[in-house]
Every structure is written in structure tokens, then in C-alpha cells.
Write a protein that holds these residues in place. Structure first.
Motif, PDB file in Angstrom:
ATOM      1  N   ALA A  39      54.851  20.835  64.968  1.00  0.00           N
ATOM      2  CA  ALA A  39      53.754  19.590  64.713  1.00  0.00           C
ATOM      3  C   ALA A  39      54.398  18.148  65.130  1.00  0.00           C
ATOM      4  O   ALA A  39      53.650  17.625  65.827  1.00  0.00           O
ATOM      5  CB  ALA A  39      53.415  19.479  63.268  1.00  0.00           C
ATOM      6  N   VAL A  40      55.366  18.011  64.924  1.00  0.00           N
ATOM      7  CA  VAL A  40      56.190  16.905  65.491  1.00  0.00           C
ATOM      8  C   VAL A  40      56.187  16.937  66.842  1.00  0.00           C
ATOM      9  O   VAL A  40      55.827  15.889  67.626  1.00  0.00           O
ATOM     10  CB  VAL A  40      57.567  16.759  64.714  1.00  0.00           C
ATOM     11  CG1 VAL A  40      58.198  15.428  65.723  1.00  0.00           C
ATOM     12  CG2 VAL A  40      57.213  16.282  63.410  1.00  0.00           C
ATOM     13  N   LYS A  41      56.518  17.991  67.358  1.00  0.00           N
ATOM     14  CA  LYS A  41      57.005  18.186  69.207  1.00  0.00           C
ATOM     15  C   LYS A  41      55.593  18.019  69.756  1.00  0.00           C
ATOM     16  O   LYS A  41      55.443  17.492  70.997  1.00  0.00           O
ATOM     17  CB  LYS A  41      57.415  19.494  69.070  1.00  0.00           C
ATOM     18  CG  LYS A  41      57.892  19.530  70.581  1.00  0.00           C
ATOM     19  CD  LYS A  41      58.808  20.517  70.924  1.00  0.00           C
ATOM     20  CE  LYS A  41      59.024  20.983  72.517  1.00  0.00           C
ATOM     21  NZ  LYS A  41      59.655  22.116  72.605  1.00  0.00           N
ATOM     22  N   SER A  42      54.732  18.585  69.029  1.00  0.00           N
ATOM     23  CA  SER A  42      53.304  18.819  69.926  1.00  0.00           C
ATOM     24  C   SER A  42      52.327  17.649  69.650  1.00  0.00           C
ATOM     25  O   SER A  42      51.307  17.515  70.043  1.00  0.00           O
ATOM     26  CB  SER A  42      52.708  20.187  69.535  1.00  0.00           C
ATOM     27  OG  SER A  42      52.547  20.186  68.147  1.00  0.00           O
ATOM     28  N   GLY A  43      52.503  16.928  68.485  1.00  0.00           N
ATOM     29  CA  GLY A  43      51.604  15.870  67.953  1.00  0.00           C
ATOM     30  C   GLY A  43      50.503  16.365  67.202  1.00  0.00           C
ATOM     31  O   GLY A  43      49.613  15.795  67.066  1.00  0.00           O
ATOM     32  N   ALA A  44      50.626  17.785  66.963  1.00  0.00           N
ATOM     33  CA  ALA A  44      49.593  18.430  66.365  1.00  0.00           C
ATOM     34  C   ALA A  44      49.402  17.952  64.808  1.00  0.00           C
ATOM     35  O   ALA A  44      50.289  17.362  64.025  1.00  0.00           O
ATOM     36  CB  ALA A  44      49.592  19.850  65.880  1.00  0.00           C
ATOM     37  N   LYS A  45      48.306  18.168  64.187  1.00  0.00           N
ATOM     38  CA  LYS A  45      48.007  17.559  62.821  1.00  0.00           C
ATOM     39  C   LYS A  45      47.752  18.686  62.103  1.00  0.00           C
ATOM     40  O   LYS A  45      47.009  19.857  62.506  1.00  0.00           O
ATOM     41  CB  LYS A  45      46.541  16.778  62.728  1.00  0.00           C
ATOM     42  CG  LYS A  45      46.655  15.238  63.621  1.00  0.00           C
ATOM     43  CD  LYS A  45      45.659  14.272  62.897  1.00  0.00           C
ATOM     44  CE  LYS A  45      45.689  13.079  63.853  1.00  0.00           C
ATOM     45  NZ  LYS A  45      46.827  12.409  63.509  1.00  0.00           N
ATOM     46  N   VAL A  46      48.369  18.845  60.976  1.00  0.00           N
ATOM     47  CA  VAL A  46      48.302  20.179  59.995  1.00  0.00           C
ATOM     48  C   VAL A  46      47.855  19.890  58.729  1.00  0.00           C
ATOM     49  O   VAL A  46      48.097  18.947  58.098  1.00  0.00           O
ATOM     50  CB  VAL A  46      49.820  20.601  59.884  1.00  0.00           C
ATOM     51  CG1 VAL A  46      49.686  21.896  58.933  1.00  0.00           C
ATOM     52  CG2 VAL A  46      50.414  20.831  61.157  1.00  0.00           C
ATOM     53  N   CYS A  47      46.629  20.758  58.158  1.00  0.00           N
ATOM     54  CA  CYS A  47      46.222  20.704  57.066  1.00  0.00           C
ATOM     55  C   CYS A  47      46.487  21.825  56.251  1.00  0.00           C
ATOM     56  O   CYS A  47      46.402  22.961  56.552  1.00  0.00           O
ATOM     57  CB  CYS A  47      44.623  20.705  57.214  1.00  0.00           C
ATOM     58  SG  CYS A  47      43.874  20.598  55.433  1.00  0.00           S
ATOM     59  N   GLU A  48      47.150  21.457  55.011  1.00  0.00           N
ATOM     60  CA  GLU A  48      47.768  22.728  54.303  1.00  0.00           C
ATOM     61  C   GLU A  48      46.802  23.108  53.103  1.00  0.00           C
ATOM     62  O   GLU A  48      46.233  21.906  52.502  1.00  0.00           O
ATOM     63  CB  GLU A  48      48.861  22.571  53.828  1.00  0.00           C
ATOM     64  CG  GLU A  48      49.438  23.225  52.891  1.00  0.00           C
ATOM     65  CD  GLU A  48      50.952  22.914  51.877  1.00  0.00           C
ATOM     66  OE1 GLU A  48      51.306  23.419  51.067  1.00  0.00           O
ATOM     67  OE2 GLU A  48      51.614  22.101  52.355  1.00  0.00           O
ATOM     68  N   LEU A  49      46.187  24.233  52.895  1.00  0.00           N
ATOM     69  CA  LEU A  49      45.461  24.365  51.739  1.00  0.00           C
ATOM     70  C   LEU A  49      46.158  25.361  51.014  1.00  0.00           C
ATOM     71  O   LEU A  49      46.784  26.533  51.305  1.00  0.00           O
ATOM     72  CB  LEU A  49      44.273  25.161  52.264  1.00  0.00           C
ATOM     73  CG  LEU A  49      43.350  24.344  53.249  1.00  0.00           C
ATOM     74  CD1 LEU A  49      41.956  25.448  53.768  1.00  0.00           C
ATOM     75  CD2 LEU A  49      42.847  23.163  52.738  1.00  0.00           C
TER      76      LEU A  49
END
Length: 57
Positions: A39-49
Motif C-alpha cells: 500500500a505504501v509503495k503503490s499509494g493504494a488506499k486500503v479499507c479493512e473490514l
């Protein structure tokens, strides 16, 4: 509510012995770190459920 959900609603998973539990915990921790690094490397946003955890008062 589907029949499958009704059946599993009150069901509990088998209790793991300590060695198995710690091994699985380590495996899941490694997966979480990999996800964080990605996530840090790609800049992606992650939502944890996660399911609600009931803790007695």
C-alpha cells in the motif's frame, strides 16, 4: 437471512493449541506487513473490514 448463515451463527471454531495459534498468528502478521508495504509503495488506499468482536464488560 440465508439458511447457511443461520446454521453457522451459533457455531464456534475449533480451539487451536498454542503452537498452532502462534504459527498462524505469525503467518497472518507477515501477510499484514506485506499488504502495508504494498500500500505504501503503490499509494493504494486500503479499507479493512472485520467482524464485530464482543468483549464482556
Amino acid at each position: 437471512m440465508p439458511d447457511e448463515a443461520k446454521k453457522s451463527e451459533g457455531a464456534r471454531a475449533e480451539k487451536l493449541d498454542n503452537k498452532t495459534y502462534l504459527k498462524e498468528l505469525e503467518r497472518l502478521h507477515v501477510e499484514l506487513v506485506r499488504l502495508q508495504e504494498w500500500a505504501v509503495k503503490s499509494g493504494a488506499k486500503v479499507c479493512e473490514l472485520a467482524p464485530e468482536k464482543r468483549i464482556p464488560c
